[in-house]
Scaffold this motif. Structure first.
Motif, PDB file in Angstrom:
ATOM      1  N   LEU A  37     -13.406   1.899  -7.756  1.00  0.00           N
ATOM      2  CA  LEU A  37     -12.782   2.153  -6.463  1.00  0.00           C
ATOM      3  C   LEU A  37     -11.600   3.099  -6.665  1.00  0.00           C
ATOM      4  O   LEU A  37     -10.647   2.755  -7.370  1.00  0.00           O
ATOM      5  CB  LEU A  37     -12.314   0.836  -5.847  1.00  0.00           C
ATOM      6  CG  LEU A  37     -11.586   0.885  -4.515  1.00  0.00           C
ATOM      7  CD1 LEU A  37     -12.425   1.553  -3.438  1.00  0.00           C
ATOM      8  CD2 LEU A  37     -11.208  -0.533  -4.092  1.00  0.00           C
ATOM      9  N   SER A  38     -11.668   4.288  -6.052  1.00  0.00           N
ATOM     10  CA  SER A  38     -10.641   5.295  -6.314  1.00  0.00           C
ATOM     11  C   SER A  38     -10.261   6.075  -5.064  1.00  0.00           C
ATOM     12  O   SER A  38     -11.111   6.366  -4.225  1.00  0.00           O
ATOM     13  CB  SER A  38     -11.159   6.279  -7.372  1.00  0.00           C
ATOM     14  OG  SER A  38     -10.219   7.288  -7.635  1.00  0.00           O
TER      15      SER A  38
ATOM     16  N   ALA B 135      -9.103   6.242   1.176  1.00  0.00           N
ATOM     17  CA  ALA B 135      -7.686   6.224   1.541  1.00  0.00           C
ATOM     18  C   ALA B 135      -7.125   4.803   1.582  1.00  0.00           C
ATOM     19  O   ALA B 135      -5.995   4.559   1.183  1.00  0.00           O
ATOM     20  CB  ALA B 135      -7.484   6.901   2.892  1.00  0.00           C
ATOM     21  N   ASP B 136      -7.940   3.860   2.060  1.00  0.00           N
ATOM     22  CA  ASP B 136      -7.499   2.469   2.202  1.00  0.00           C
ATOM     23  C   ASP B 136      -8.309   1.595   1.241  1.00  0.00           C
ATOM     24  O   ASP B 136      -9.375   1.096   1.581  1.00  0.00           O
ATOM     25  CB  ASP B 136      -7.688   2.007   3.650  1.00  0.00           C
ATOM     26  CG  ASP B 136      -7.173   0.602   3.912  1.00  0.00           C
ATOM     27  OD1 ASP B 136      -6.846  -0.126   2.953  1.00  0.00           O
ATOM     28  OD2 ASP B 136      -7.102   0.230   5.099  1.00  0.00           O
ATOM     29  N   LYS B 137      -7.783   1.432   0.047  1.00  0.00           N
ATOM     30  CA  LYS B 137      -8.511   0.691  -0.988  1.00  0.00           C
ATOM     31  C   LYS B 137      -8.745  -0.768  -0.609  1.00  0.00           C
ATOM     32  O   LYS B 137      -9.804  -1.320  -0.893  1.00  0.00           O
ATOM     33  CB  LYS B 137      -7.753   0.754  -2.319  1.00  0.00           C
ATOM     34  CG  LYS B 137      -7.880   2.051  -3.046  1.00  0.00           C
ATOM     35  CD  LYS B 137      -7.178   1.932  -4.389  1.00  0.00           C
ATOM     36  CE  LYS B 137      -7.479   3.085  -5.283  1.00  0.00           C
ATOM     37  NZ  LYS B 137      -6.873   2.933  -6.599  1.00  0.00           N
ATOM     38  N   LEU B 138      -7.770  -1.407   0.022  1.00  0.00           N
ATOM     39  CA  LEU B 138      -7.931  -2.818   0.360  1.00  0.00           C
ATOM     40  C   LEU B 138      -9.074  -3.022   1.350  1.00  0.00           C
ATOM     41  O   LEU B 138      -9.869  -3.948   1.189  1.00  0.00           O
ATOM     42  CB  LEU B 138      -6.630  -3.408   0.903  1.00  0.00           C
ATOM     43  CG  LEU B 138      -6.663  -4.910   1.195  1.00  0.00           C
ATOM     44  CD1 LEU B 138      -7.062  -5.723  -0.042  1.00  0.00           C
ATOM     45  CD2 LEU B 138      -5.303  -5.370   1.725  1.00  0.00           C
TER      46      LEU B 138
ATOM     47  N   ASN C 156      -3.252   0.597 -11.960  1.00  0.00           N
ATOM     48  CA  ASN C 156      -2.147   1.144 -12.743  1.00  0.00           C
ATOM     49  C   ASN C 156      -1.013   1.738 -11.929  1.00  0.00           C
ATOM     50  O   ASN C 156       0.025   2.069 -12.484  1.00  0.00           O
ATOM     51  CB  ASN C 156      -2.658   2.240 -13.687  1.00  0.00           C
ATOM     52  CG  ASN C 156      -2.937   3.532 -12.936  1.00  0.00           C
ATOM     53  OD1 ASN C 156      -3.692   3.542 -11.961  1.00  0.00           O
ATOM     54  ND2 ASN C 156      -2.323   4.608 -13.368  1.00  0.00           N
ATOM     55  N   ASP C 157      -1.189   1.889 -10.607  1.00  0.00           N
ATOM     56  CA  ASP C 157      -0.158   2.608  -9.870  1.00  0.00           C
ATOM     57  C   ASP C 157       0.058   1.978  -8.493  1.00  0.00           C
ATOM     58  O   ASP C 157      -0.653   1.053  -8.102  1.00  0.00           O
ATOM     59  CB  ASP C 157      -0.546   4.087  -9.731  1.00  0.00           C
ATOM     60  CG  ASP C 157       0.676   5.006  -9.743  1.00  0.00           C
ATOM     61  OD1 ASP C 157       1.764   4.577  -9.304  1.00  0.00           O
ATOM     62  OD2 ASP C 157       0.540   6.156 -10.188  1.00  0.00           O
ATOM     63  N   ILE C 158       1.041   2.499  -7.759  1.00  0.00           N
ATOM     64  CA  ILE C 158       1.465   1.875  -6.506  1.00  0.00           C
ATOM     65  C   ILE C 158       0.358   1.800  -5.461  1.00  0.00           C
ATOM     66  O   ILE C 158       0.348   0.880  -4.652  1.00  0.00           O
ATOM     67  CB  ILE C 158       2.721   2.552  -5.922  1.00  0.00           C
ATOM     68  CG1 ILE C 158       2.489   4.043  -5.698  1.00  0.00           C
ATOM     69  CG2 ILE C 158       3.918   2.322  -6.821  1.00  0.00           C
ATOM     70  CD1 ILE C 158       3.634   4.756  -5.000  1.00  0.00           C
ATOM     71  N   ASN C 159      -0.596   2.713  -5.485  1.00  0.00           N
ATOM     72  CA  ASN C 159      -1.688   2.645  -4.517  1.00  0.00           C
ATOM     73  C   ASN C 159      -2.692   1.539  -4.847  1.00  0.00           C
ATOM     74  O   ASN C 159      -3.634   1.305  -4.083  1.00  0.00           O
ATOM     75  CB  ASN C 159      -2.395   3.994  -4.367  1.00  0.00           C
ATOM     76  CG  ASN C 159      -3.074   4.460  -5.637  1.00  0.00           C
ATOM     77  OD1 ASN C 159      -2.692   4.081  -6.738  1.00  0.00           O
ATOM     78  ND2 ASN C 159      -4.074   5.296  -5.485  1.00  0.00           N
TER      79      ASN C 159
END
Length: 170
Positions: A63-64, A87-90, A112-115
């Motif tokens: 998922l990216s 854009a909206d991973k959740l 690994n990151d804020i997103n």
């Protein structure tokens, strides 16, 4: 962050292992060619870990937010489903859960990151790579010893292979 391997009881509750791409499956670097094309670096040992876990029947997903076709190409090579340019991973994570008839509590997410924060906070087993950004390092998250793109995916796959798959074979 929690160091060490999650217990078998925690690993055994997980039905889908989800990986972010950049910074998890890659070392977060990018090679940019003069014509604008991009390339990334992945670790071959990660591929072996994914292959072994996939062959054992364990479900995985990439998922990216990255829109680059390299994400899809790597997922195809590893023979695991992928959603990229998200854009909206959740929301996509919830969709993946619904499609599989599982809850978010039955998912692990490696980021690994804020997103990745919303996904990490939503799943039953949140995992960050060793070199995750400081803003996403939380006490309740498990952390790999290996950095992204340098064996972190293999490490997580091995957790599940040795903690869940091999235990079922006995």
């Amino acid at each position: 962050m929690k160091s060490g391997v999650p217990s078998r009881s925690i690993l055994g509750k997980i039905k889908l292992l989800v990986f972010d791409f950049d910074g998890v499956m890659t070392d977060n670097g990018v090679y940019v060619f003069e014509d604008g094309r991009e390339a990334v670096r992945c670790d071959r040992s990660d591929g072996m870990g994914v292959s072994r876990l996939r062959k054992a029947g364990f479900a995985m997903f990439v998922l990216s937010t990255e829109e680059n076709r390299v994400v899809d190409a790597r997922a195809r090579k590893l023979k695991i489903p992928c959603a990229h340019g998200v854009a909206d991973k959740l929301s996509e994570l919830k969709k993946a859960a619904a499609e599989r008839g599982i809850s978010l509590a039955e998912m692990a997410f490696v980021g690994n990151d804020i997103n990745d924060s919303e996904c990490l906070d939503a799943v039953g087993l949140p995992i960050v790579v060793a070199d995750a950004q400081k803003e996403v390092r939380r006490a309740k998250y498990y952390a790999t010893r290996s950095p992204g793109g340098r064996g972190a995916v293999r490490e997580v796959c091995d957790w599940f292979y040795h903690g869940v798959v091999k235990g079922k074979k006995k």
